[in-house]
Design an enzyme around this catalytic site. Structure first.
Site, PDB file in Angstrom:
ATOM      1  N   THR A   1       0.822  -1.199   0.000  1.00 13.05           N
ATOM      2  CA  THR A   1       0.000   0.000   0.000  1.00 13.05           C
ATOM      3  C   THR A   1       0.866   1.263   0.000  1.00 13.05           C
ATOM      4  O   THR A   1       1.979   1.261   0.508  1.00 13.05           O
ATOM      5  CB  THR A   1      -0.886  -0.021   1.259  1.00 13.05           C
ATOM      6  OG1 THR A   1      -1.738  -1.160   1.202  1.00 13.05           O
ATOM      7  CG2 THR A   1      -1.726   1.230   1.386  1.00 13.05           C
TER       8      THR A   1
ATOM      9  N   VAL B   1     -11.708  -6.595   0.731  1.00 15.96           N
ATOM     10  CA  VAL B   1     -11.364  -5.201   1.001  1.00 15.96           C
ATOM     11  C   VAL B   1     -10.589  -5.151   2.312  1.00 15.96           C
ATOM     12  O   VAL B   1     -11.015  -5.737   3.306  1.00 15.96           O
ATOM     13  CB  VAL B   1     -12.621  -4.312   1.098  1.00 15.96           C
ATOM     14  CG1 VAL B   1     -12.247  -2.893   1.506  1.00 15.96           C
ATOM     15  CG2 VAL B   1     -13.361  -4.303  -0.237  1.00 15.96           C
ATOM     16  N   GLY B   2      -9.471  -4.464   2.317  1.00 12.30           N
ATOM     17  CA  GLY B   2      -8.667  -4.320   3.521  1.00 12.30           C
ATOM     18  C   GLY B   2      -8.934  -3.011   4.233  1.00 12.30           C
ATOM     19  O   GLY B   2     -10.027  -2.438   4.143  1.00 12.30           O
ATOM     20  N   ASP B   3      -7.931  -2.510   4.913  1.00  9.94           N
ATOM     21  CA  ASP B   3      -8.112  -1.319   5.742  1.00  9.94           C
ATOM     22  C   ASP B   3      -8.020  -0.009   4.967  1.00  9.94           C
ATOM     23  O   ASP B   3      -8.516   1.023   5.430  1.00  9.94           O
ATOM     24  CB  ASP B   3      -7.056  -1.299   6.853  1.00  9.94           C
ATOM     25  CG  ASP B   3      -5.635  -1.215   6.303  1.00  9.94           C
ATOM     26  OD1 ASP B   3      -5.296  -2.016   5.418  1.00  9.94           O
ATOM     27  OD2 ASP B   3      -4.869  -0.345   6.750  1.00  9.94           O
TER      28      ASP B   3
END
Length: 296
Positions: free
Chosen positions: A166, A195-197
């Protein structure tokens, strides 16, 4: 107020042959954001410009160069926040957008907070953001890695997704306003729709009157622990940016098994960073500096 910016290109293990490129990209992005701040631009504009630079660099897992999901698609997430107004804009599971962070900026300036999938793509077109083609985002390196992963899957040798890559930026402008931005292609070979953070406020990014934070790492644990908001709250409790960053990553290590890192700027213009991985490429600029400080 003293201006400041710090950017990151992901936390994890960077191959020795990639370290120089990762650092160079962060240096370029921080310089772009710094120029916005020096010309009187807002922190929000600075972090958008910096993250766009990282999204355009095929070395990072965001925009061009994003990891492919299990089904061979590129699904990207991004989010940004302005600390003074608490305005938030984020997008998730978006395909065929060259610069997801700019779409997140458009969401921030709308009545919405989070748009996903096809709805986000429709919104992009309504806002004058054209869809690109998969080939515009897909690098040869990532395509070859995905084909190898598919082969391993077909042979019954599942390949675990990478948990880093990221990109993000945080800044404070001359008015003392803070902003944060985060963008990602997600983990390598991820389950479709995962979906991540990164697009979730308080998890992968956060900004208020105390601090601005951008995170990178194993998103599921950053979500569980609200790492970005925790880091800002540590500043509200009296810590400076560096102390708060270290404290937040200490919580991550103590309460979960996930790895990662974060960058932050506090309301006094102090910068901070911390990670529990071997590397986290980053670069920063503060008042009085002629060149960015770069590290991996």
């Amino acid at each position: 107020m003293p201006i400041a910016i710090i950017v990151h290109g992901g936390a994890g293990t960077i191959a020795p042959e990639r370290i120089e490129g990762a650092c160079k990209g962060c240096k370029e992005a921080s310089t772009i954001g710094w120029n916005v701040l020096q010309s009187g631009g807002t922190a929000l504009a600075a972090v958008e410009a910096a993250v766009r630079s990282l999204e355009d660099n095929p070395l990072y897992d965001a925009g061009t160069g994003s990891y492919l999901s299990l089904d061979g698609k590129i699904e990207m997430d991004a989010g940004m926040m302005e600390g003074r107004t608490l305005q938030v804009g984020s997008i998730a599971g978006v395909e065929l957008i060259k610069n997801p962070i700019s779409l997140a900026r458009q969401v921030l300036e709308s009545p919405h907070v989070l748009l996903v999938g096809k709805g986000a793509q429709q919104f992009a077109q309504e806002r004058g953001i054209s869809l690109c083609e998969l080939k515009d985002l897909l690098t040869e390196d990532q395509h070859e890695r995905w084909k190898a992963a598919r082969k391993a899957l077909d042979e019954g040798k599942l390949q675990e997704g990478e948990k880093h890559g990221t990109v993000g930026a945080v800044a404070i402008d001359s008015q003392g306003h803070l902003a944060a931005a985060t963008s990602t292609g997600g983990i390598f070979n991820k389950y479709p729709g995962r979906v991540g953070d990164s697009p979730l406020v308080g998890c992968g990014y956060y900004a208020d009157e105390d601090a601005a934070v951008s995170c990178t790492g194993y998103g599921e644990d950053f979500i569980r622990l609200l790492i970005a908001k925790r880091a800002s709250d540590f500043v509200a409790g009296g810590m400076n940016a560096q102390e708060a960053a270290e404290a937040a990553i200490k919580v991550l290590g103590a309460r979960a098994s996930g790895t990662g890192g974060l960058i932050m700027v506090d309301h006094r213009g102090n910068i901070g960073f911390a990670h529990n991985t071997p590397n986290m490429s980053r670069a920063s600029m503060q008042e009085g500096m002629q060149e960015p400080t770069v590290a991996s």
